[in-house]
Design an enzyme around this catalytic site. Structure first.
Site, PDB file in Angstrom:
ATOM      1  N   ARG A  10       0.796  -1.001  -0.068  1.00 48.54           N
ATOM      2  CA  ARG A  10       0.059  -0.159  -0.033  1.00 48.54           C
ATOM      3  C   ARG A  10       0.823   1.178   0.099  1.00 48.54           C
ATOM      4  O   ARG A  10       0.526   2.306  -0.524  1.00 48.54           O
ATOM      5  CB  ARG A  10      -1.033   0.079   1.222  1.00 48.54           C
ATOM      6  CG  ARG A  10      -1.979  -1.140   0.930  1.00 48.54           C
ATOM      7  CD  ARG A  10      -2.979  -1.240   2.058  1.00 48.54           C
ATOM      8  NE  ARG A  10      -2.784  -0.974   3.481  1.00 48.54           N
ATOM      9  CZ  ARG A  10      -3.547  -0.671   4.291  1.00 48.54           C
ATOM     10  NH1 ARG A  10      -4.611  -0.364   4.118  1.00 48.54           N
ATOM     11  NH2 ARG A  10      -3.018  -0.461   5.641  1.00 48.54           N
TER      12      ARG A  10
ATOM     13  N   GLU B 218       3.713  -6.843  14.871  1.00 54.02           N
ATOM     14  CA  GLU B 218       3.074  -6.959  16.078  1.00 54.02           C
ATOM     15  C   GLU B 218       2.593  -8.711  16.272  1.00 54.02           C
ATOM     16  O   GLU B 218       2.417  -9.126  17.526  1.00 54.02           O
ATOM     17  CB  GLU B 218       1.314  -6.689  15.955  1.00 54.02           C
ATOM     18  CG  GLU B 218       1.319  -4.911  15.870  1.00 54.02           C
ATOM     19  CD  GLU B 218       1.899  -4.352  14.584  1.00 54.02           C
ATOM     20  OE1 GLU B 218       1.851  -5.110  13.627  1.00 54.02           O
ATOM     21  OE2 GLU B 218       1.987  -2.982  14.577  1.00 54.02           O
TER      22      GLU B 218
END
Length: 173
Positions: free
Chosen positions: A55, A92
């Site tokens: 992105r 994460e």
């Protein structure tokens, strides 16, 4: 138009995911986003823009065009066809390795790093490490969205000029 109003949040894999698709599919909204980002950096000394896949490419490449500078892709390991340098970093939920071609940045070039989103700061810190390994100077960091509630800006320790078009202060679904 207010770009924030065009965002959509959804529960994706158990986390609040901010979807930029509504901005991208509207040609006027997408143009506005690129022009606004360009306005934030037009007076900076920038030689080249680097962006992380996928992105980040969507924002970084048209911004490079708008600013009249080159574009350098930063990709996941094994995707670039020439000699590369790598950085592995913690995310994460897993580790990831990204790379940049070893001749992508000339020592001393001023590099603007662009991504769609600043969350925890892990990805942008890895991008910074790659650029600095090649001798580039970080001219700034730009994001379409900043998730302020995740503290990514704090991990950068005020070392860089950080600009974001949309700042989200709390998760929402």
């Amino acid at each position: 138009m207010d770009l924030k109003d065009r965002l959509r949040s959804t529960n994706f894999k158990g986390v609040c995911f901010w979807d930029i698709s509504p901005i991208l599919k509207d040609p006027e909204c997408f143009k506005q986003a690129i022009r606004e980002l360009a306005g934030l950096f037009k007076n900076k000394n920038i030689d080249i823009i680097g962006s992380n896949e996928a992105r980040g490419f969507i924002i970084g490449a048209p911004l490079a065009y708008e600013l009249g500078v080159g574009f350098v892709p930063i990709r996941k390991e094994g995707k670039l066809p020439f000699g590369c340098i790598n950085v592995t970093y913690a995310k994460e939920y897993e580790a990831d390795t990204i790379q940049i071609q070893e001749d992508a940045i000339i020592k001393g070039q001023n590099v603007l790093l662009i991504d769609d989103l600043l969350a925890t700061g892990g990805t942008i810190n890895a991008n910074i490490e790659l650029v600095e390994k090649l001798g580039g100077t970080i001219a700034g960091l730009g994001f379409l969205i900043e998730l302020a509630y995740l503290g990514g800006r704090k991990t950068l320790n005020d070392r860089y000029d950080i600009q974001s078009l949309i700042k989200i202060v709390a998760p929402s679904i």
